[in-house]
Design an enzyme around this catalytic site. Structure first.
Site, PDB file in Angstrom:
ATOM      1  N   LYS A  14      41.281 -20.379  92.918  1.00 42.31           N
ATOM      2  CA  LYS A  14      40.311 -20.443  94.029  1.00 42.31           C
ATOM      3  C   LYS A  14      38.875 -20.440  93.488  1.00 42.31           C
ATOM      4  O   LYS A  14      38.058 -21.269  93.875  1.00 42.31           O
ATOM      5  CB  LYS A  14      40.494 -19.249  94.998  1.00 42.31           C
ATOM      6  CG  LYS A  14      41.878 -19.182  95.635  1.00 42.31           C
ATOM      7  CD  LYS A  14      42.002 -18.054  96.641  1.00 42.31           C
ATOM      8  CE  LYS A  14      41.810 -16.663  96.094  1.00 42.31           C
ATOM      9  NZ  LYS A  14      42.807 -16.241  95.090  1.00 42.31           N
ATOM     10  N   ARG A  89      42.903 -12.434 104.490  1.00 45.21           N
ATOM     11  CA  ARG A  89      43.911 -12.118 103.488  1.00 45.21           C
ATOM     12  C   ARG A  89      45.157 -11.461 104.074  1.00 45.21           C
ATOM     13  O   ARG A  89      46.070 -11.127 103.357  1.00 45.21           O
ATOM     14  CB  ARG A  89      43.287 -11.146 102.521  1.00 45.21           C
ATOM     15  CG  ARG A  89      43.848 -11.262 101.143  1.00 45.21           C
ATOM     16  CD  ARG A  89      42.714 -11.085 100.225  1.00 45.21           C
ATOM     17  NE  ARG A  89      43.054 -10.900  98.885  1.00 45.21           N
ATOM     18  CZ  ARG A  89      42.300 -11.416  97.917  1.00 45.21           C
ATOM     19  NH1 ARG A  89      41.256 -12.150  98.219  1.00 45.21           N
ATOM     20  NH2 ARG A  89      42.596 -11.188  96.682  1.00 45.21           N
ATOM     21  N   ARG A 128      43.466 -14.950  81.591  1.00 48.04           N
ATOM     22  CA  ARG A 128      42.053 -14.707  81.897  1.00 48.04           C
ATOM     23  C   ARG A 128      41.619 -13.343  81.354  1.00 48.04           C
ATOM     24  O   ARG A 128      40.528 -13.198  80.813  1.00 48.04           O
ATOM     25  CB  ARG A 128      41.811 -14.763  83.408  1.00 48.04           C
ATOM     26  CG  ARG A 128      40.335 -14.558  83.753  1.00 48.04           C
ATOM     27  CD  ARG A 128      40.062 -14.633  85.220  1.00 48.04           C
ATOM     28  NE  ARG A 128      40.832 -13.643  85.933  1.00 48.04           N
ATOM     29  CZ  ARG A 128      40.952 -13.609  87.254  1.00 48.04           C
ATOM     30  NH1 ARG A 128      40.363 -14.523  87.986  1.00 48.04           N
ATOM     31  NH2 ARG A 128      41.654 -12.671  87.843  1.00 48.04           N
ATOM     32  N   ARG A 139      37.564  -7.150  83.834  1.00 45.76           N
ATOM     33  CA  ARG A 139      37.692  -6.976  85.286  1.00 45.76           C
ATOM     34  C   ARG A 139      38.671  -5.842  85.472  1.00 45.76           C
ATOM     35  O   ARG A 139      39.816  -5.932  84.995  1.00 45.76           O
ATOM     36  CB  ARG A 139      38.221  -8.288  85.903  1.00 45.76           C
ATOM     37  CG  ARG A 139      37.564  -8.630  87.222  1.00 45.76           C
ATOM     38  CD  ARG A 139      38.017  -9.940  87.760  1.00 45.76           C
ATOM     39  NE  ARG A 139      38.948  -9.767  88.865  1.00 45.76           N
ATOM     40  CZ  ARG A 139      39.290 -10.703  89.703  1.00 45.76           C
ATOM     41  NH1 ARG A 139      38.776 -11.916  89.576  1.00 45.76           N
ATOM     42  NH2 ARG A 139      40.159 -10.482  90.663  1.00 45.76           N
ATOM     43  N   ARG A 150      48.766  -6.830  92.591  1.00 44.92           N
ATOM     44  CA  ARG A 150      48.054  -7.834  93.406  1.00 44.92           C
ATOM     45  C   ARG A 150      49.009  -8.949  93.842  1.00 44.92           C
ATOM     46  O   ARG A 150      48.919  -9.479  94.945  1.00 44.92           O
ATOM     47  CB  ARG A 150      46.863  -8.401  92.636  1.00 44.92           C
ATOM     48  CG  ARG A 150      45.661  -7.441  92.664  1.00 44.92           C
ATOM     49  CD  ARG A 150      44.690  -7.699  91.537  1.00 44.92           C
ATOM     50  NE  ARG A 150      44.171  -9.034  91.522  1.00 44.92           N
ATOM     51  CZ  ARG A 150      43.766  -9.670  90.407  1.00 44.92           C
ATOM     52  NH1 ARG A 150      43.808  -9.060  89.247  1.00 44.92           N
ATOM     53  NH2 ARG A 150      43.301 -10.896  90.470  1.00 44.92           N
TER      54      ARG A 150
HETATM   55  P1  AP5 Z   1      40.608 -18.294  89.080  1.00 44.46           P
HETATM   56  O1  AP5 Z   1      39.905 -19.534  89.467  1.00 44.46           O
HETATM   57  O2  AP5 Z   1      39.811 -17.114  88.661  1.00 44.46           O
HETATM   58  O3  AP5 Z   1      41.637 -17.872  90.230  1.00 44.46           O
HETATM   59  P2  AP5 Z   1      41.406 -17.070  91.561  1.00 44.46           P
HETATM   60  O4  AP5 Z   1      42.383 -17.616  92.540  1.00 44.46           O
HETATM   61  O5  AP5 Z   1      39.963 -17.096  91.937  1.00 44.46           O
HETATM   62  O6  AP5 Z   1      41.860 -15.639  91.049  1.00 44.46           O
HETATM   63  P3  AP5 Z   1      41.359 -14.188  91.353  1.00 44.46           P
HETATM   64  O7  AP5 Z   1      42.131 -13.300  90.410  1.00 44.46           O
HETATM   65  O8  AP5 Z   1      39.881 -14.055  91.327  1.00 44.46           O
HETATM   66  O9  AP5 Z   1      41.901 -14.010  92.797  1.00 44.46           O
HETATM   67  P4  AP5 Z   1      42.174 -12.778  93.623  1.00 44.46           P
HETATM   68  O10 AP5 Z   1      42.525 -13.373  94.925  1.00 44.46           O
HETATM   69  O11 AP5 Z   1      43.159 -11.814  93.068  1.00 44.46           O
HETATM   70  O12 AP5 Z   1      40.802 -11.971  93.511  1.00 44.46           O
HETATM   71  P5  AP5 Z   1      39.609 -11.687  94.484  1.00 44.46           P
HETATM   72  O13 AP5 Z   1      38.430 -11.689  93.638  1.00 44.46           O
HETATM   73  O14 AP5 Z   1      39.635 -12.547  95.691  1.00 44.46           O
HETATM   74  O15 AP5 Z   1      41.648 -18.680  87.934  1.00 44.46           O
HETATM   75  C1  AP5 Z   1      42.417 -17.714  87.260  1.00 44.46           C
HETATM   76  C2  AP5 Z   1      42.637 -18.169  85.797  1.00 44.46           C
HETATM   77  O16 AP5 Z   1      43.419 -19.355  85.797  1.00 44.46           O
HETATM   78  C3  AP5 Z   1      41.327 -18.511  85.058  1.00 44.46           C
HETATM   79  O17 AP5 Z   1      41.446 -18.127  83.720  1.00 44.46           O
HETATM   80  C4  AP5 Z   1      41.233 -20.041  85.180  1.00 44.46           C
HETATM   81  O18 AP5 Z   1      40.541 -20.610  84.105  1.00 44.46           O
HETATM   82  C5  AP5 Z   1      42.711 -20.432  85.182  1.00 44.46           C
HETATM   83  N1  AP5 Z   1      42.985 -21.631  85.976  1.00 44.46           N
HETATM   84  C6  AP5 Z   1      42.431 -21.962  87.180  1.00 44.46           C
HETATM   85  N2  AP5 Z   1      42.947 -23.136  87.611  1.00 44.46           N
HETATM   86  C7  AP5 Z   1      43.844 -23.535  86.677  1.00 44.46           C
HETATM   87  C8  AP5 Z   1      44.703 -24.676  86.563  1.00 44.46           C
HETATM   88  N3  AP5 Z   1      44.743 -25.629  87.507  1.00 44.46           N
HETATM   89  N4  AP5 Z   1      45.483 -24.768  85.463  1.00 44.46           N
HETATM   90  C9  AP5 Z   1      45.460 -23.813  84.499  1.00 44.46           C
HETATM   91  N5  AP5 Z   1      44.664 -22.715  84.533  1.00 44.46           N
HETATM   92  C10 AP5 Z   1      43.870 -22.578  85.626  1.00 44.46           C
HETATM   93  O19 AP5 Z   1      39.957 -10.199  94.991  1.00 44.46           O
HETATM   94  C11 AP5 Z   1      39.918  -9.079  94.120  1.00 44.46           C
HETATM   95  C12 AP5 Z   1      40.196  -7.811  94.922  1.00 44.46           C
HETATM   96  O20 AP5 Z   1      39.159  -7.627  95.912  1.00 44.46           O
HETATM   97  C13 AP5 Z   1      41.493  -7.783  95.725  1.00 44.46           C
HETATM   98  O21 AP5 Z   1      42.604  -7.389  94.939  1.00 44.46           O
HETATM   99  C14 AP5 Z   1      41.153  -6.760  96.810  1.00 44.46           C
HETATM  100  O22 AP5 Z   1      41.219  -5.442  96.318  1.00 44.46           O
HETATM  101  C15 AP5 Z   1      39.706  -7.090  97.114  1.00 44.46           C
HETATM  102  N6  AP5 Z   1      39.563  -8.094  98.185  1.00 44.46           N
HETATM  103  C16 AP5 Z   1      39.057  -9.355  98.079  1.00 44.46           C
HETATM  104  N7  AP5 Z   1      39.104  -9.980  99.244  1.00 44.46           N
HETATM  105  C17 AP5 Z   1      39.648  -9.106 100.133  1.00 44.46           C
HETATM  106  C18 AP5 Z   1      39.990  -9.193 101.509  1.00 44.46           C
HETATM  107  N8  AP5 Z   1      39.770 -10.310 102.240  1.00 44.46           N
HETATM  108  N9  AP5 Z   1      40.571  -8.108 102.088  1.00 44.46           N
HETATM  109  C19 AP5 Z   1      40.786  -6.959 101.396  1.00 44.46           C
HETATM  110  N10 AP5 Z   1      40.506  -6.825 100.077  1.00 44.46           N
HETATM  111  C20 AP5 Z   1      39.942  -7.890  99.461  1.00 44.46           C
END
Ligand code: AP5
Length: 197
Positions: A14, A89, A128, A139, A150
């Protein structure tokens, strides 16, 4: 006017695709994870409230996140469109968000789902973690145990919400297992077909 919502598991890409999309569509990136991490780093009350949940890999309470999104959407740059990443979410957040959008008359154009199987999600998050460690970054929710938590939360709370949207006319399925460039190309084709940009 462009309003998109990016759905996908932790590590589905994402953030990676959002970095391209915000330039391509010229809209602000509203990432609940990024906002929460910034609040944590600034040690604000909100950040301190969220920290324990994030570090355990759990969802931050709905009301905290909903208020945070509402505040962000009220900023002037979001009037011209937005790219939502990480919200909604779970089903409760989705219901409140739909009501919020109706109230402010801001319908979304597309719901993009980056579909990636759990084993790949796990591997990407671990990669990552390794890459960030090599560059001296960290992180706190990227430990192997928290990554698994997660993923469980995603499967129990987020995936059912996404599946509820599957038949929505604006729902677009994207094969997120392809290379970054192929996923980007697929998104570009899909949103063009959907009349966005
Ligand atoms: P990346 O692009 O970073 O993936 P991402 O989907 O953004 O992953 P996140 O880990 O940031 O998602 P998340 O949903 O767990 O975290 P968030 O910050 O929203 O890619 C990941 C890796 O893969 C990278 O190394 C990249 O280079 C690689 N990659 C990407 N595309 C690729 C491809 N096509 N092929 C190969 N490699 C690839 O949330 C964090 C925390 O915040 C949650 O756990 C929760 O506690 C809280 N939170 C956030 N939003 C909410 C909500 N709405 N409600 C409640 N709590 C929330």
């Amino acid at each position: 006017m462009t309003r998109l919502i990016l759905f996908g598991g932790p590590g589905s890409g994402k953030g990676t695709q959002a970095a391209f999309l915000v330039d391509y569509l010229e809209v602000p990136h509203i990432s609940t994870g990024d906002i929460l991490r910034a609040e944590k780093a600034d040690k604000t009350e909100l950040g301190q409230q969220a920290q324990a949940f994030m570090d355990r890999g759990e969802l931050v309470p709905d009301q905290v996140v909903v208020d945070m999104v509402a505040n962000r959407m009220a900023q002037p740059d979001a009037e011209a469109g937005w790219l939502m990443d990480g919200f909604p979410r779970n089903t409760s957040q989705a219901i409140v968000f739909e009501q919020m959008l109706d109230k402010i008359n801001q319908p979304y154009d597309c719901l993009l789902f980056l579909d990636v199987p759990p084993l790949t999600l796990n591997q990407r998050a671990l990669n990552r973690r390794q890459q960030m460690a090599q560059s001296g970054q960290q992180r706190s929710d990227d430990t192997p145990e928290t990554i698994l938590k997660r993923l469980t939360v995603y499967e129990q709370e987020t995936l059912p919400m996404i599946l509820n949207y599957q038949k929505h006319p604006k729902f677009i399925y994207i094969d997120g297992t392809l290379s970054v460039e192929e996923v980007t190309a697929s998104i570009k084709r899909s949103i063009a077909k959907g009349g966005v940009n």
